[in-house]
Scaffold this active site. Structure first.
Site, PDB file in Angstrom:
ATOM      1  N   ASP A  35      41.592  41.883  42.357  1.00  0.00           N
ATOM      2  CA  ASP A  35      42.886  41.235  42.544  1.00  0.00           C
ATOM      3  C   ASP A  35      43.096  40.952  44.038  1.00  0.00           C
ATOM      4  O   ASP A  35      42.819  41.818  44.876  1.00  0.00           O
ATOM      5  CB  ASP A  35      43.970  42.175  42.019  1.00  0.00           C
ATOM      6  CG  ASP A  35      45.322  41.520  41.953  1.00  0.00           C
ATOM      7  OD1 ASP A  35      45.538  40.715  41.046  1.00  0.00           O
ATOM      8  OD2 ASP A  35      46.170  41.816  42.823  1.00  0.00           O
ATOM      9  N   GLU A  68      40.001  36.955  43.356  1.00  0.00           N
ATOM     10  CA  GLU A  68      40.862  35.878  43.838  1.00  0.00           C
ATOM     11  C   GLU A  68      40.564  35.676  45.323  1.00  0.00           C
ATOM     12  O   GLU A  68      40.774  36.582  46.125  1.00  0.00           O
ATOM     13  CB  GLU A  68      42.330  36.263  43.649  1.00  0.00           C
ATOM     14  CG  GLU A  68      42.737  36.393  42.200  1.00  0.00           C
ATOM     15  CD  GLU A  68      44.188  36.824  42.049  1.00  0.00           C
ATOM     16  OE1 GLU A  68      44.976  36.038  41.501  1.00  0.00           O
ATOM     17  OE2 GLU A  68      44.536  37.930  42.471  1.00  0.00           O
TER      18      GLU A  68
END
Length: 402
Positions: free
Chosen positions: A85, A114
């Site tokens: 994340d 990400e």
């Protein structure tokens, strides 16, 4: 649970959130006050995560914590991959040490994240594990937001249309995604939405997708940006979007439930929402069975045809060529030479993002149509006449000839 999934031929990826803690009264701060977090010059907590704090991955004991804990998950629970994340908040060196440690256990473990931050960070950008630095990352992939927003419209403007809703200005962003953000002479980088240069050196570094758990589901987003479109047209746009994802190079990624036209009732950031918003409504599998079957056919097509999964940028450059369509709302490309050992010698993909049917010139030869706007049938739907072919509105055609 992992063992049961493995017995059924499914590998398991764990979503890990190391970039922040829920608050700063954490165990970290109790035994080493301040050490585990980044701070602004005035001593306040920096907030590159948008969650009130950010973890200082570059510090030796933080790096040790992250690396040793993923190794524990991999060894003890036999996990097959990790999704980081807000990976852009982490430093490149830590991510590369994580990759080295995990790949020592199992070289097939898949690591991706990400490739951005949610705000400014004191960590200099050239040290961040962000999209533009992916070439410095070792066997780690990032999400390709250029293709995502090229297909459905930009994340910051919900009313903006994408290529599948007739926005021909997104053409180059989609082409950029088709070649998995790797260098390609036929992409006009000046016209790509976010990246003005290729950022992936190899296709395995790129996650090709149009939606995930964040923001609106694909179907909800299409409704918002096309408020007057009848449902039948929204369904066509949805199918075209993931048809492009599943025929693009790179690593294809589908949001769970997308094959049932999943909805969150227009709630975008649903982390605080109840099950009534976040659960998958399985009755939609019956209601939209034709859509489900179409997705299933596309997945099988991708699995059976390695030409859609070329492992290197050089192979893509040699075998994939965009063809001139004379229409900005239509993208056409050919994958040739039994690419990556495919049994089909030449594959032709035509994408019509326009709300009108289009006449498209196809190369000479006997082409077999294997996918149209409704059906995927690798044995062939019909023979296409040489010369011109009519592509329906908002549709993908896949043809092959040997």
């Amino acid at each position: 649970m992992v063992q049961a999934l493995h017995k059924n031929g499914l590998r398991v990826i764990l979503d890990v959130v190391y970039n922040h803690t829920s608050n700063t009264k954490s165990n970290f701060n109790q035994f080493a006050p301040g050490y585990f977090y980044r701070h602004n010059p005035d001593g306040s907590y920096s907030n590159g995560t948008g969650c009130g704090n950010e973890v200082a991955s570059e510090r030796p004991m933080v790096r040790k914590f992250i690396t040793e804990s993923v190794v524990y998950w991999a060894k003890e629970y036999h996990l097959d991959g990790f999704r980081f994340d807000l990976m852009g908040v982490h430093d490149i060196e830590t991510m590369n040490q994580v990759s080295a440690a995990l790949h020592k256990i199992d070289p097939t473990i898949f690591i991706y994240g990400e490739g951005w931050t949610a705000g400014n960070s004191p960590l200099p950008e050239d040290q961040r594990a962000v999209k533009k630095n992916v070439s410095k990352l070792n066997h780690i992939a990032v999400f390709g937001d250029d293709l995502r927003d090229g297909l459905k419209g930009g994340w910051s403007d919900l009313k903006e249309k994408g290529f599948v809703s007739g926005n021909a200005a997104m053409r180059e962003s989609v082409k950029f995604g088709i070649v998995a953000a790797t260098p390609n002479k036929q992409v006009d980088y000046k016209a790509v939405n976010y990246s003005k240069a290729p950022w992936a050196t190899q296709p395995y570094q790129t996650i090709s997708y149009v939606s995930c758990h964040d923001d609106n589901t694909l179907f909800d987003r299409l409704k918002i940006s096309n408020p007057s479109a009848p449902e039948a047209d929204l369904v066509k746009m949805d199918k075209l979007a993931n048809a492009i994802v599943l025929t693009s190079q790179g690593v294809a990624f589908l949001h769970s439930g997308a094959e049932l036209l999943r909805t969150k009732q227009g709630v975008a950031n649903s982390f605080k929402s109840p099950d009534s918003i976040n659960q998958i409504d399985w009755s939609r599998k019956t209601k939209y069975k034709a859509v489900f079957d179409y997705y299933k056919g596309l997945i099988a097509l991708r699995k059976h045809h390695p030409a859609f999964r070329m492992p290197s940028a050089s192979m893509i450059q040699e075998n994939l060529k965009f063809l001139e369509t004379g229409d900005p709302g239509v993208i056409s490309y050919q994958v040739s030479n039994n690419a990556n050992g495919d049994k089909w010698k030449n594959i032709l993909v035509i994408l019509n993002g326009s709300p009108a049917e289009k006449m498209v010139k196809i190369p000479a030869g006997n082409w077999h149509l294997v996918a149209d706007e409704n059906t995927v049938n690798e044995k062939g739907i019909k023979l296409a006449d040489a010369g011109n072919i009519v592509i329906p509105a908002t549709a993908m055609y896949v043809l092959y000839k040997n």
